[in-house]
Write an enzyme that holds these catalytic residues in place. Structure first.
Site, PDB file in Angstrom:
ATOM      1  N   LYS A 278       0.841  -1.191   0.000  1.00 24.52           N
ATOM      2  CA  LYS A 278       0.000   0.000   0.000  1.00 24.52           C
ATOM      3  C   LYS A 278       0.880   1.246   0.000  1.00 24.52           C
ATOM      4  O   LYS A 278       1.905   1.305   0.676  1.00 24.52           O
ATOM      5  CB  LYS A 278      -0.899   0.018   1.241  1.00 24.52           C
ATOM      6  CG  LYS A 278      -2.016  -1.011   1.227  1.00 24.52           C
ATOM      7  CD  LYS A 278      -2.877  -0.880   2.476  1.00 24.52           C
ATOM      8  CE  LYS A 278      -4.009  -1.894   2.454  1.00 24.52           C
ATOM      9  NZ  LYS A 278      -4.851  -1.812   3.667  1.00 24.52           N
ATOM     10  N   GLU A 364     -19.068  -9.245   9.066  1.00 22.11           N
ATOM     11  CA  GLU A 364     -20.145  -8.631   9.839  1.00 22.11           C
ATOM     12  C   GLU A 364     -21.102  -9.659  10.427  1.00 22.11           C
ATOM     13  O   GLU A 364     -21.583  -9.495  11.561  1.00 22.11           O
ATOM     14  CB  GLU A 364     -20.921  -7.643   8.954  1.00 22.11           C
ATOM     15  CG  GLU A 364     -20.126  -6.440   8.499  1.00 22.11           C
ATOM     16  CD  GLU A 364     -19.338  -6.680   7.210  1.00 22.11           C
ATOM     17  OE1 GLU A 364     -18.681  -5.739   6.736  1.00 22.11           O
ATOM     18  OE2 GLU A 364     -19.367  -7.828   6.693  1.00 22.11           O
ATOM     19  N   ARG A 392     -25.510  -6.524   6.104  1.00 18.58           N
ATOM     20  CA  ARG A 392     -24.912  -7.820   5.781  1.00 18.58           C
ATOM     21  C   ARG A 392     -25.122  -8.840   6.899  1.00 18.58           C
ATOM     22  O   ARG A 392     -24.847 -10.023   6.715  1.00 18.58           O
ATOM     23  CB  ARG A 392     -23.422  -7.637   5.497  1.00 18.58           C
ATOM     24  CG  ARG A 392     -23.150  -6.758   4.284  1.00 18.58           C
ATOM     25  CD  ARG A 392     -21.707  -6.261   4.260  1.00 18.58           C
ATOM     26  NE  ARG A 392     -20.738  -7.304   4.040  1.00 18.58           N
ATOM     27  CZ  ARG A 392     -20.229  -7.638   2.855  1.00 18.58           C
ATOM     28  NH1 ARG A 392     -20.618  -6.997   1.774  1.00 18.58           N
ATOM     29  NH2 ARG A 392     -19.331  -8.591   2.747  1.00 18.58           N
TER      30      ARG A 392
END
Length: 627
Positions: A278, A364, A392
């Site tokens: 990243k 989740e 979700r």
């Protein structure tokens, strides 16, 4: 713009370049990306990390005929730049501009809309099997991050893909670990070897020959797995039926391109593991990829700077402070997040109470049922989750929490519109989908201090309570301090904030502030309802009996929302009163500046006043005709 990038308006242009030109193009693309995001704000670290991978995919595969599904989708800026949207990058995440995520209506190169994680393998598998059904020879590619691989949905898709005959390539973009020693010249050679036709054919022949000698077959199989285990992290994905290749350096085009070209010739599900970094190419982002994950506008030469004056605390920070205060007060409290520590304001809690902090990854469903298990044993779970991501875990909330009447606090960040992130991240539906569930209550604080105190109220209940609050800062209300700081507000009770005539405005949440301003011009009564469920029926009926018109205001979906709850309550009480419902209409609201979006929807002070005046006008006309 000069150089190679200015000549690339589609992947077809890219494929006309020689491989020797691609490193220079990667440098130009990364520089353009950095300066573009610095001017508009947006996701940076993740996109700097996918430059070479994006180039390689569009160079090797025949997009858009070959389908690429990006998961989560916030790393697709290089993809957008290479697929004809370079000149529109200045409008990124702005109203009327291009989205920060893949959007099917925006480009034929955006094969699937992704902004919630872990959906890519399922979608790409569907596309691969559609091609198989139709007799089309094309590739489906899912690019998924290591974080998104923690979700159960990704493994459900892998499990299904391994037994289907489709041209599916799953690319694991592993950007959470450094380039380890095995990722070098030797590993590049092995990756290309394992992706080659000779290796694949030899493997199949070996299986056929050794199948007649089961003991030798098992021995050869174990030896192969152990040998590959020396240079790859695991053979887990082969157990799912994939041919595993990698890991390889995701910034090395001389490794990526030959490997992808080999994979393109193979049949059956393939799994390529690439390692990227990243923030690649921008030292500040490489050093702190979290800070540069989604920055606002900044000067690339200077980097992110602290503002001259301290900003007002955000609702996320208010939640974080309450969480720490309550944890210090009650040893039973634990905090749970599905991979949103920074976004949900839980950094300090993690630092101060590491043994009571649980980051379950992008999972989740698991987060909610995990909290339910803790609640069964007398622990007090607080689940910090974005409103849009709670969707979700709906079945878990109904079956595992509400049905068993288990107590927990659901801290719903990003309720309402979220500005530049757009409809995929907007928390528009939590009131409608929560208020129909028994044993679940919904609090709607109007400001920071009320948010802090309603969290305490929620924590004290014997059932699940969701406290919904928006992204960003409020009006700057001072937070409670001292011995009574953790004292909650009365459960299920609102408050009268302004006494007026004829019209009563019932405000749910932070739209109380514009409602109060509009009420001055209208001489209207204003009620801070605080709770969408349960409604303060006593206060509601008292107001209804003394006013001619009720107006409900909420930053959430009108359909089935808090205004609908008011209508139901009035109907049950046989009070046939006109009710004007103001909120989010029955359509997805595009990305843009939060304040401008609210204004465009008539949910600022002027819009509320205008809507009420227009609502009252027909009544005045009717009365005039009758006289």
């Amino acid at each position: 713009m000069t150089g190679l990038l200015s000549t690339i308006d589609s992947p077809a242009d890219l494929r006309r370049l020689t491989r020797a030109q691609l490193p220079a193009l990667a440098t130009e693309l990364r520089d353009f990306l950095l300066h573009s995001v610095a001017r508009t704000g947006g996701h940076l670290s993740s996109n700097l990390g996918t430059v070479e991978l994006t180039l390689a995919l569009h160079y090797v595969f025949n997009t858009p005929e070959d389908r690429i599904v990006w998961d989560v989708g916030h790393q697709t800026y290089p993809h957008k730049i290479l697929t004809g949207r370079r000149e529109r990058m200045g409008s990124l995440r702005q109203q009327g501009g291009i989205s920060g995520f893949p959007l099917r209506s925006e480009s034929e190169f955006d094969a699937f809309g992704t902004a919630h994680s872990s959906t890519s393998i399922s979608a790409a598998l569907g596309m691969a099997m559609a091609a198989h059904q139709k007799g089309e020879d094309r590739q489906a590619i899912a690019v998924i991050g290591d974080g998104a691989m923690t979700a159960g949905m990704a493994f459900e898709a892998l499990n299904n893909a391994g037994v289907l005959d489709g041209k599916l390539l799953v690319i694991l973009n592993d950007n959470d670990m450094s380039i380890s020693p095995p990722v070098g010249a030797l590993n590049r050679y092995l990756a290309q070897l394992m992706s080659g036709r000779f290796y694949s054919a030899a493997k199949q022949v070996g299986k056929q020959v050794l199948a007649k000698a089961p003991h030798l077959f098992e021995l050869a199989k174990r030896l192969e797995e152990q040998a590959k285990g020396l240079v790859v992290p695991a053979t887990l994905f082969e157990k799912f039926g994939f041919n595993y290749i990698g890991p390889i350096d995701g910034h090395d085009l001389e490794s990526l391109i030959p490997t992808l070209e080999n994979i393109k010739l193979l049949e059956g599900p393939q799994f390529l593991h690439v390692v990227t970094k990243k923030g690649r190419g921008y030292d500040l982002a490489e050093a702190d990829p979290v800070a540069y994950h989604g920055p606002g506008k900044f000067d690339p030469k200077v980097g992110l700077q602290q503002p001259a004056t301290a900003p007002k605390p955000t609702f996320s920070q208010v939640f974080g402070r309450w969480l720490c205060d309550m944890a210090a007060h009650d040893q039973r409290l634990v905090g749970i997040t599905p991979a949103m520590r920074e976004g949900s304001g839980m950094v300090e809690f993690h630092q101060r109470f590491p043994d009571r902090y649980y980051d379950v990854g992008i999972a989740e469903q698991h987060a909610v049922t995990f909290a339910a298990g803790l609640a069964c044993e007398g622990i007090k779970p607080v689940v910090a989750i974005y409103s849009t991501f709670l969707q979700r875990a709906y079945d878990q909330l109904v079956h595992d929490v509400a049905l068993q009447k288990l107590p927990m606090v659901l801290a719903l960040d990003r309720a309402g519109l979220v500005g530049a992130d757009g409809p995929t991240h907007a928390g528009a539906y939590d009131i409608p989908f929560l208020r129909c569930i028994p044993n679940v209550s919904i609090a709607c604080p109007a400001d920071e201090a009320e948010c802090y105190r309603l969290l305490s109220t929620a924590y004290a209940q014997d059932h699940a309570v969701a406290v919904r609050y928006p992204r960003g800062s409020g009006v700057g209300t001072e937070l409670p301090t001292g011995p009574e700081a953790l004292q909650g507000l009365p459960f299920g009770k609102g408050e009268l904030r302004r006494q007026g005539q004829r019209v009563a405005i019932l405000a749910f949440g932070t739209l109380l502030q514009p409602a109060l301003v509009a009420a001055e011009a209208l001489d209207a009564t204003v009620v801070n309802m605080r709770w969408a469920k349960p409604l303060d029926l006593e206060l509601l009926l008292e107001v209804a009996r003394s006013h001619e018109v009720i107006v409900t205001v909420e930053e959430g979906a009108i359909a089935g929302g808090a205004g609908s709850a008011v209508l139901e309550a009035l109907q049950a009480a046989r009070l046939p009163l006109p009710v004007l419902q103001l909120g989010l209409p029955d359509r997805f609201i595009e990305h843009g500046d939060h304040g401008k979006l609210l204004s465009g929807l008539g949910l600022d002070a002027a819009g509320i006043e205008r809507s009420v005046q227009a609502w009252l006008a027909p009544a005045a006309v009717v009365q005039g005709e009758a006289s």
